[in-house]
Scaffold this motif. Sequence first.
Motif, PDB file in Angstrom:
ATOM      1  N   LYS A 130       6.009  -3.136   2.963  1.00 12.12           N
ATOM      2  CA  LYS A 130       4.670  -3.530   2.509  1.00 12.12           C
ATOM      3  C   LYS A 130       4.740  -4.190   1.141  1.00 12.12           C
ATOM      4  CE  LYS A 130       1.927  -0.240   1.086  1.00 12.12           C
ATOM      5  NZ  LYS A 130       1.005   0.932   1.117  1.00 12.12           N
ATOM      6  N   GLU A 131       5.584  -3.653   0.262  1.00 12.37           N
ATOM      7  CA  GLU A 131       5.686  -4.166  -1.104  1.00 12.37           C
ATOM      8  C   GLU A 131       6.225  -5.596  -1.119  1.00 12.37           C
ATOM      9  OE1 GLU A 131       5.230   0.033  -0.986  1.00 12.37           O
ATOM     10  OE2 GLU A 131       6.800  -1.204  -0.050  1.00 12.37           O
ATOM     11  N   GLU A 132       7.201  -5.886  -0.249  1.00  9.83           N
ATOM     12  CA  GLU A 132       7.751  -7.251  -0.209  1.00  9.83           C
ATOM     13  C   GLU A 132       6.703  -8.241   0.275  1.00  9.83           C
ATOM     14  OE1 GLU A 132      11.438  -9.887   1.680  1.00  9.83           O
ATOM     15  OE2 GLU A 132      11.389  -7.705   2.008  1.00  9.83           O
ATOM     16  N   MET A 133       5.920  -7.849   1.269  1.00 14.98           N
ATOM     17  CA  MET A 133       4.874  -8.737   1.760  1.00 14.98           C
ATOM     18  C   MET A 133       3.783  -8.946   0.706  1.00 14.98           C
ATOM     19  SD  MET A 133       3.807 -10.679   4.182  1.00 14.98           S
ATOM     20  CE  MET A 133       2.351 -11.271   5.075  1.00 14.98           C
ATOM     21  N   VAL A 134       3.431  -7.900  -0.006  1.00 12.78           N
ATOM     22  CA  VAL A 134       2.450  -8.029  -1.083  1.00 12.78           C
ATOM     23  C   VAL A 134       2.927  -9.059  -2.105  1.00 12.78           C
ATOM     24  CG1 VAL A 134       1.511  -6.833  -3.105  1.00 12.78           C
ATOM     25  CG2 VAL A 134       1.328  -5.789  -0.838  1.00 12.78           C
ATOM     26  N   ASN A 135       4.208  -9.025  -2.442  1.00 17.27           N
ATOM     27  CA  ASN A 135       4.752 -10.008  -3.384  1.00 17.27           C
ATOM     28  C   ASN A 135       4.710 -11.420  -2.826  1.00 17.27           C
ATOM     29  OD1 ASN A 135       5.254  -8.274  -5.530  1.00 17.27           O
ATOM     30  ND2 ASN A 135       7.310  -7.752  -4.809  1.00 17.27           N
ATOM     31  N   LYS A 136       4.897 -11.572  -1.526  1.00 17.09           N
ATOM     32  CA  LYS A 136       4.785 -12.899  -0.921  1.00 17.09           C
ATOM     33  C   LYS A 136       3.356 -13.432  -1.049  1.00 17.09           C
ATOM     34  CE  LYS A 136       8.537 -12.969   2.480  1.00 17.09           C
ATOM     35  NZ  LYS A 136       8.896 -13.237   3.884  1.00 17.09           N
ATOM     36  N   ILE A 137       2.378 -12.550  -0.839  1.00 14.81           N
ATOM     37  CA  ILE A 137       0.979 -12.979  -0.975  1.00 14.81           C
ATOM     38  C   ILE A 137       0.672 -13.327  -2.427  1.00 14.81           C
ATOM     39  CG2 ILE A 137      -1.428 -12.267  -0.700  1.00 14.81           C
ATOM     40  CD1 ILE A 137      -0.444 -10.501   1.659  1.00 14.81           C
ATOM     41  N   HIS A 138       1.188 -12.546  -3.363  1.00 12.29           N
ATOM     42  CA  HIS A 138       1.018 -12.892  -4.779  1.00 12.29           C
ATOM     43  C   HIS A 138       1.607 -14.271  -5.063  1.00 12.29           C
ATOM     44  CE1 HIS A 138       0.722  -8.393  -6.100  1.00 12.29           C
ATOM     45  NE2 HIS A 138      -0.452  -8.897  -5.801  1.00 12.29           N
ATOM     46  N   ILE A 167      -3.022  -0.810   9.520  1.00 15.22           N
ATOM     47  CA  ILE A 167      -4.276  -0.835   8.755  1.00 15.22           C
ATOM     48  C   ILE A 167      -3.992  -0.676   7.264  1.00 15.22           C
ATOM     49  CG2 ILE A 167      -6.411   0.438   8.318  1.00 15.22           C
ATOM     50  CD1 ILE A 167      -6.469   1.013  11.379  1.00 15.22           C
ATOM     51  N   ASP A 168      -3.105   0.225   6.922  1.00 19.47           N
ATOM     52  CA  ASP A 168      -2.739   0.432   5.515  1.00 19.47           C
ATOM     53  C   ASP A 168      -2.169  -0.845   4.912  1.00 19.47           C
ATOM     54  OD1 ASP A 168      -2.118   2.194   3.153  1.00 19.47           O
ATOM     55  OD2 ASP A 168      -0.081   1.579   3.679  1.00 19.47           O
ATOM     56  N   ARG A 169      -1.306  -1.511   5.649  1.00 14.18           N
ATOM     57  CA  ARG A 169      -0.730  -2.766   5.172  1.00 14.18           C
ATOM     58  C   ARG A 169      -1.818  -3.831   5.016  1.00 14.18           C
ATOM     59  NH1 ARG A 169       4.920  -4.245   6.410  1.00 14.18           N
ATOM     60  NH2 ARG A 169       6.139  -2.341   6.640  1.00 14.18           N
ATOM     61  N   ALA A 170      -2.706  -3.931   5.993  1.00 16.90           N
ATOM     62  CA  ALA A 170      -3.763  -4.932   5.926  1.00 16.90           C
ATOM     63  C   ALA A 170      -4.610  -4.753   4.664  1.00 16.90           C
ATOM     64  CB  ALA A 170      -4.633  -4.863   7.178  1.00 16.90           C
ATOM     65  N   LYS A 171      -4.936  -3.512   4.338  1.00 19.06           N
ATOM     66  CA  LYS A 171      -5.717  -3.252   3.120  1.00 19.06           C
ATOM     67  C   LYS A 171      -4.955  -3.689   1.871  1.00 19.06           C
ATOM     68  CE  LYS A 171      -8.386   0.635   4.987  1.00 19.06           C
ATOM     69  NZ  LYS A 171      -8.606   2.107   4.937  1.00 19.06           N
ATOM     70  N   ALA A 172      -3.657  -3.438   1.845  1.00 15.42           N
ATOM     71  CA  ALA A 172      -2.843  -3.846   0.696  1.00 15.42           C
ATOM     72  C   ALA A 172      -2.756  -5.364   0.599  1.00 15.42           C
ATOM     73  CB  ALA A 172      -1.443  -3.256   0.817  1.00 15.42           C
ATOM     74  N   TYR A 173      -2.706  -6.042   1.741  1.00 16.69           N
ATOM     75  CA  TYR A 173      -2.625  -7.507   1.734  1.00 16.69           C
ATOM     76  C   TYR A 173      -3.939  -8.112   1.244  1.00 16.69           C
ATOM     77  CZ  TYR A 173       1.451  -6.488   4.694  1.00 16.69           C
ATOM     78  OH  TYR A 173       2.629  -5.999   5.203  1.00 16.69           O
ATOM     79  N   LYS A 174      -5.048  -7.490   1.602  1.00 16.48           N
ATOM     80  CA  LYS A 174      -6.336  -7.945   1.085  1.00 16.48           C
ATOM     81  C   LYS A 174      -6.392  -7.787  -0.432  1.00 16.48           C
ATOM     82  CE  LYS A 174     -10.685  -9.076   0.730  1.00 16.48           C
ATOM     83  NZ  LYS A 174     -11.070 -10.511   0.732  1.00 16.48           N
ATOM     84  N   ALA A 175      -5.940  -6.651  -0.925  1.00 15.55           N
ATOM     85  CA  ALA A 175      -5.945  -6.409  -2.371  1.00 15.55           C
ATOM     86  C   ALA A 175      -5.045  -7.391  -3.112  1.00 15.55           C
ATOM     87  CB  ALA A 175      -5.500  -4.973  -2.654  1.00 15.55           C
ATOM     88  N   ALA A 176      -4.004  -7.876  -2.439  1.00 18.22           N
ATOM     89  CA  ALA A 176      -3.077  -8.820  -3.063  1.00 18.22           C
ATOM     90  C   ALA A 176      -3.630 -10.237  -3.118  1.00 18.22           C
ATOM     91  CB  ALA A 176      -1.748  -8.815  -2.311  1.00 18.22           C
ATOM     92  N   GLY A 177      -4.695 -10.517  -2.341  1.00 24.36           N
ATOM     93  CA  GLY A 177      -5.301 -11.841  -2.412  1.00 24.36           C
ATOM     94  C   GLY A 177      -5.558 -12.523  -1.093  1.00 24.36           C
ATOM     95  N   ALA A 178      -5.285 -11.855   0.030  1.00 26.98           N
ATOM     96  CA  ALA A 178      -5.556 -12.456   1.339  1.00 26.98           C
ATOM     97  C   ALA A 178      -7.056 -12.574   1.571  1.00 26.98           C
ATOM     98  CB  ALA A 178      -4.913 -11.634   2.442  1.00 26.98           C
ATOM     99  N   ASP A 179      -7.462 -13.658   2.218  1.00 29.31           N
ATOM    100  CA  ASP A 179      -8.875 -13.883   2.531  1.00 29.31           C
ATOM    101  C   ASP A 179      -9.247 -13.345   3.906  1.00 29.31           C
ATOM    102  OD1 ASP A 179      -9.593 -15.649   0.185  1.00 29.31           O
ATOM    103  OD2 ASP A 179      -7.965 -16.827   1.055  1.00 29.31           O
TER     104      ASP A 179
END
Length: 298
Positions: A130-138, A167-179
Amino acid sequence: MDKKIRLRELINAPESFMVPGAYDAMSALLIEELGFQAIYATGAGISNAQLGWADVGLTSMKEAVDIVARITDVTSIPVIADIDTGFGNAINVIRTVREFERAGIAGLQIEDQVSPKKCGHFNNKSVISKEEMVNKIHAIVDARQDENLVIIARTDALAVNGVEDAIDRAKAYKAAGADVLFVEAPTSLEQMKAITDSLEGIPQLLNLVEGAKTPIISLKEAEKLGYQIVLCANTALRASIQGVKQALSILKTDESQENLNDAICSWEDRQKLFKLNQINEWEEKYLSIEPKEEVKNV
């Protein structure tokens, strides 16, 4: 209107909308001609149609961006590009975003699979942390030149780790900046509802693949469940495969083109789709040369 702004309007509108997938400029033209409001440049379709291989991450970034640029060049509605995993780590993602944005996209979709990825409805997938994907979105947020570029974040974790992790990942991706959030391959209506209820208030995308893992439902049914976008990524590709096979079968059996009229488009429809009239107008405007007046000797 700017295509990115138009896509954001569609996402924020009260009614849901359907997006078919295009695998080349021709299929994109047909999608627009038939009145759809946006186009999805499908990575699976590009791999199938351009490389002749299944969707297992064989397409390069350059091959994909070249096709997407041709699609955006001949259409006037928003194009969402499938950038798979971003073609590498977060650093690769920076270049990928810049290249696709220069190609004229209105939005992009990135997924959290391990590279090389697989079709979301194939078995034996793996996901990055999850953390690596969050960084990709950043990285996407920081790299995009226009803040209106729409970011669609897809997770394939449902098939790997279960719906709660997805679902947990999706919420983190939204917080990282996904629309827009895209939980891939729910296998029942109950799973779909659990996902949309847990992510209520956030625009969500449902990918419907005929004959695959997710039950096929209508646009209205998807809207009632809470989905804003219904993606039909490879309907056009599969229709074209069937149509070409049927026409070629007639040609092989009959050894004649006499019975092909119902299996192929008309000459006129073909030239209209590919803008022959526009080319004729350009020829008249730019290639015609007025005769010069004769110079008389005095």
